[in-house]
Design an enzyme around this catalytic site. Structure first.
Site, short mmCIF file in Angstrom:
data_model
loop_
_atom_site.label_atom_id
_atom_site.label_comp_id
_atom_site.label_asym_id
_atom_site.label_seq_id
_atom_site.Cartn_x
_atom_site.Cartn_y
_atom_site.Cartn_z
CE LYS A 52 74.56 67.83 -10.43
NZ LYS A 52 73.98 67.57 -8.97
CB SER A 127 70.22 66.27 -10.09
OG SER A 127 71.14 66.80 -8.93
CB SER A 151 71.78 64.97 -6.27
OG SER A 151 70.39 65.33 -6.83
N1 GLN Z 1 65.96 64.31 -6.26
C1 GLN Z 1 65.84 65.49 -5.13
C2 GLN Z 1 65.36 66.66 -6.09
O1 GLN Z 1 64.92 66.52 -7.20
C3 GLN Z 1 67.47 65.82 -4.92
C4 GLN Z 1 67.96 66.58 -5.94
C5 GLN Z 1 69.37 67.20 -5.58
O2 GLN Z 1 70.17 66.30 -4.55
N2 GLN Z 1 70.25 67.99 -5.90
O3 GLN Z 1 65.16 67.64 -5.35
#
Ligand code: GLN
Length: 445
Positions: A52, A127, A151
């Site tokens: 990532k 994400s 994410s």
């Molecule tokens: N969807 C969540 C957010 O937007 C989690 C994101 C993540 O785990 N990095 O904060």
């Protein structure tokens, strides 16, 4: 590399490939093998990996899918990258994501969207959308993602792969660009539970360079893959199968619970009474920490600089032009929640709620070994469906956020399809008890 060239135009999982260096590294590993300087008995030896793009890689651009870091070349490797290199892996490139890991659909990347390999009109989740899609599309055998509120698990669920968010403190975050430091964890995305256990074994462990890293020995997770879960006590929170969960998802998860029962597990319905407050607490805490963490991107120290004739305007212009809308929204929300006069009402209150959520889990784990439910309330939604509605997008994380707030480990693994798209089964365990999660997941799989 051939597979990536063949499919990634359609998927968009990779932000960049490190082709030359990857080939050079592969040749180096080959010759080490031939010269008897290395042994290929390590399962990760020679395998390519996708990372990532918020995991820093020495000499290889790391952008967090943000324009702000468009030209940022780190001077060191993250601890996880060092560990995987020691295990003989080959970094093949950097994976697409929501900008600074903020999002649930990968539509917040400043560069390009990622498409779900199962159906190109649908999101891969976020994400870590690139991390999940690259594994699902057969571009890499495994990848690393990060999970602050779901994410790793949500995209794993949407793309039909296995994604583990380890216990907070289990994997070093040195070299992970911070989003919300009290919640962030790095973890593996793989095609099988066994692969996942192998990768976590390699990346877990104490690191003096991460002050939240915990000095506990790393168990051999692969030894937990015995297939036996007789007598395992499984909690099924009724809140996780209630309204808002799509019928097809509920059915698949109930079937999975039946399978666990048929394998000898004892499943019982329970309640996690404070889970309904998790989303609100998370978006206050995560945004507050993000507003603080992202203050380092000031146009002076890293990345983009739009020079104006005074410092304040340089900050303002660099940040205005470098960050996308979602990142700005979080920074504003977090700055507001931390402002004097509001701190007690929002941030402190959210921290109290967080403690209650953690206690809910601790109480459950007095009587149960694991907790199970769906990873997400629905299967992968359509591209564009939620982009203009942040609240609906946030609500999507409702089943993954409580585990980050409590710091407990959780995995998502495929448990069938609903309308042709993968459904994710989530298995949650005690702090530092990833082994029991793997045991259950492997038996189920
Ligand atoms: N969807 C969540 C957010 O937007 C989690 C994101 C993540 O785990 N990095 O904060």
């Amino acid at each position: 590399l051939g597979r990536i060239e063949e499919v990634d135009d359609k998927i968009g999982a990779f932000l960049r490939l490190d082709k030359e260096k990857a080939l050079e590294r592969a040749r180096e590993l080959d010759s080490r093998l031939q010269n008897g300087e290395a042994e290929a008995d390590d399962v990760l030896f020679g395998l390519p990996i996708g990372l990532k793009d918020n995991i820093v890689t020495k000499g290889l651009k790391t952008t967090c899918a943000s324009k702000f870091l468009e030209n940022f070349i780190p001077v060191h490797d993250a601890t996880v990258v060092e560990k995987l290199r020691d295990a003989g892996s080959v970094t093949i490139g950097k994976l697409n994501m929501d900008e600074f890991a903020m999002g649930s659909s990968n539509e917040n990347s400043a560069y390009k969207i990622v498409r779900n390999p199962w159906n190109l009109d649908h999101v891969p989740g976020g994400s870590s959308g690139g991390s999940a899609a690259s594994v699902a599309a057969g571009e890499v055998p495994y990848s690393l993602g990060s999970d602050t509120g779901g994410s790793i698990r949500e995209p794993a669920s949407y793309c039909g792969v296995v994604g583990m968010k380890p216990t907070y403190g289990r994997v070093s975050r040195f070299g992970l660009v911070a989003f919300a430091s009290s919640l962030d964890q790095i973890g593996p995305l793989t095609r099988s539970v066994e692969d996942n256990a192998y990768v976590l074994e390699k990346i877990a462990g104490f690191d003096t360079r991460d002050s939240t890293s915990v000095n506990k020995p790393v168990p051999k997770y692969t030894e937990a893959l015995a297939g036996d879960i007789k007598g395992m006590k499984v909690a099924v929170p009724k809140e996780y199968l209630g309204d808002g969960v799509e019928d097809g998802v509920r059915e698949r998860v109930k079937e999975a619970i039946d399978t666990l029962k048929s394998l000898g597990a004892e499943c019982k319905e329970v309640s996690l009474p404070h889970s309904k407050f998790a989303l609100s607490a998370y978006y206050v805490i995560a945004s507050s920490e993000a507003s603080s963490n992202l203050s380092r991107f000031d146009g002076i120290r890293y990345g983009m600089r739009e020079t104006e004739d005074n410092l304040l305007d340089t900050y303002k212009r660099s940040r205005s032009e470098g960050f996308g809308d979602e990142v700005k929204r979080r920074i504003m929300l977090g700055t507001f929640a931390l402002s004097s006069g509001y701190y007690d009402a929002y941030y402190k209150k959210a921290q109290r709620v967080r403690t209650l959520i953690k206690q809910d889990f601790e109480d459950l784990f007095l009587d149960f070994d694991i907790v199970v439910g769906p990873t997400a309330p629905t299967t992968a939604f359509k591209l564009g469906e939620k982009v203009d509605d942040p609240m609906t997008m946030y609500a999507n994380d409702i089943l993954t956020i409580p585990m980050n707030l409590a710091g407990v480990p959780a995995i998502s693994l495929p448990c069938g399809l609903s309308n042709g798209l993968p459904v994710g089964l989530q298995i949650i365990g005690r702090h530092f008890d990833e082994a029991t999660i793997y045991r259950a997941a492997y038996a189920y799989e």
